[in-house]
Design a protein around this motif. Sequence first.
Motif, PDB file in Angstrom:
ATOM      1  N   MET A   1       0.839  -1.198   0.000  1.00  0.00           N
ATOM      2  CA  MET A   1       0.000   0.000   0.000  1.00  0.00           C
ATOM      3  C   MET A   1       0.875   1.251   0.000  1.00  0.00           C
ATOM      4  O   MET A   1       1.951   1.264   0.587  1.00  0.00           O
ATOM      5  N   GLU A   4       0.576   7.784   2.999  1.00  0.00           N
ATOM      6  CA  GLU A   4      -0.290   8.970   2.976  1.00  0.00           C
ATOM      7  C   GLU A   4       0.608  10.193   3.128  1.00  0.00           C
ATOM      8  O   GLU A   4       1.150  10.433   4.209  1.00  0.00           O
ATOM      9  N   ALA A  38      -6.829   3.501  12.121  1.00  0.00           N
ATOM     10  CA  ALA A  38      -7.397   3.534  10.766  1.00  0.00           C
ATOM     11  C   ALA A  38      -6.303   3.333   9.724  1.00  0.00           C
ATOM     12  O   ALA A  38      -6.500   2.611   8.733  1.00  0.00           O
ATOM     13  N   TYR A  39      -5.142   3.926   9.945  1.00  0.00           N
ATOM     14  CA  TYR A  39      -4.032   3.721   9.011  1.00  0.00           C
ATOM     15  C   TYR A  39      -3.486   2.304   9.106  1.00  0.00           C
ATOM     16  O   TYR A  39      -3.171   1.671   8.096  1.00  0.00           O
ATOM     17  N   GLU A  41      -5.114  -0.391   9.943  1.00  0.00           N
ATOM     18  CA  GLU A  41      -6.072  -1.304   9.312  1.00  0.00           C
ATOM     19  C   GLU A  41      -6.036  -1.196   7.786  1.00  0.00           C
ATOM     20  O   GLU A  41      -6.296  -2.170   7.082  1.00  0.00           O
ATOM     21  N   ALA A  42      -5.694  -0.009   7.278  1.00  0.00           N
ATOM     22  CA  ALA A  42      -5.585   0.180   5.828  1.00  0.00           C
ATOM     23  C   ALA A  42      -4.205  -0.226   5.304  1.00  0.00           C
ATOM     24  O   ALA A  42      -3.939  -0.104   4.108  1.00  0.00           O
ATOM     25  N   GLU A  43      -3.343  -0.699   6.219  1.00  0.00           N
ATOM     26  CA  GLU A  43      -1.983  -1.131   5.878  1.00  0.00           C
ATOM     27  C   GLU A  43      -1.150   0.019   5.314  1.00  0.00           C
ATOM     28  O   GLU A  43      -0.334  -0.163   4.402  1.00  0.00           O
ATOM     29  N   VAL A  44      -1.370   1.189   5.880  1.00  0.00           N
ATOM     30  CA  VAL A  44      -0.584   2.372   5.527  1.00  0.00           C
ATOM     31  C   VAL A  44       0.483   2.550   6.607  1.00  0.00           C
ATOM     32  O   VAL A  44       0.153   2.789   7.767  1.00  0.00           O
ATOM     33  N   GLY A 251      -6.975   6.769   6.698  1.00  0.00           N
ATOM     34  CA  GLY A 251      -6.843   5.366   6.286  1.00  0.00           C
ATOM     35  C   GLY A 251      -7.368   5.132   4.894  1.00  0.00           C
ATOM     36  O   GLY A 251      -6.593   4.941   3.944  1.00  0.00           O
ATOM     37  N   SER A 252      -8.664   5.170   4.713  1.00  0.00           N
ATOM     38  CA  SER A 252      -9.248   4.887   3.401  1.00  0.00           C
ATOM     39  C   SER A 252      -9.123   6.061   2.435  1.00  0.00           C
ATOM     40  O   SER A 252      -9.257   5.892   1.217  1.00  0.00           O
ATOM     41  N   CYS A 255      -6.546   5.451  -0.138  1.00  0.00           N
ATOM     42  CA  CYS A 255      -7.016   4.440  -1.100  1.00  0.00           C
ATOM     43  C   CYS A 255      -7.911   5.108  -2.145  1.00  0.00           C
ATOM     44  O   CYS A 255      -7.817   4.801  -3.345  1.00  0.00           O
TER      45      CYS A 255
END
Length: 289
Positions: A1, A4, A38-39, A41-44, A251-252, A255
Amino acid sequence: MFGECHAHALMNGVNYREAVALHREKANEEAVRQCLRAYQEAEVSFVRDGGDPYGVASLAARLAPEYGIDYRTPVFAIHRNGHYGEIVGHGFDNLKEFHGLVLKAGEEGADFIKIMTTGLLDFKNHGKVTGEPLEAEEVKEMVHIAHEEGFAVMSHTNGVYGTRAAIEAGVDSLEHGNYMDEETLSMLADSDTVWVPTLVTVRNLIGCGRYEDAILRPIAERAEELLRLAFRKKAKVALGSDAGAYMVPHGSGICQEFDSFCQILGNTSRVTEWLQNGEKEIRERFHRK
């Protein structure tokens, strides 16, 4: 991923005033941890914050290693008093005071310096930017001061005059960059500045009813044209969503930003490699020397 490259832990993507109220007296640890989760979980695993005046970004940077995240922060952004920027930092009246704020940011653990050289998009007047941009000579001196102190410079900038001034001053990254023209885009491509367009700050608003779509769509369409030009001219570009801004979730959000790039340019290995190279530039420059 992807990482950010433009976020604000201070903001929650829903209600700016409520977010500020939560942190005004003291940075709220649970809210910051929620942002970091949140990051995670988003694999950031890489986040570059745009700063705030309440210590939220600094707290996020201290807690981030617990979540496996490399978190970079300017601590706070710096703006000229009377111009846009108070919501994310501290102001100055002259360059001596600006230098003092650069030193203060460094003392408080800044990885880089964030400057505000123009206002925001004017959603009531297409093609306009709120407020007056800083004079090019002042921007040049601000960047020089920050570089002399060993910091890379992240610049919040919109409009033709503002973007040209920032690029000519040698900012390390140009945030937003709305309403550039082709000549300015060519200057960007010939420079070492990395452009972080933050497309979803506008795209996510379309259809929500907060602003007129008749104003939003031309802004989004112009941003798409500029992105195609940047890709064709091989300008340095990195992904950043301005996460925390209205309707841009932590997070998202990144994406969604990548999806926007793919919709505009295609989901190809060339696009992915281009963005990876831009992020590499950000990672390598935006840390304490």
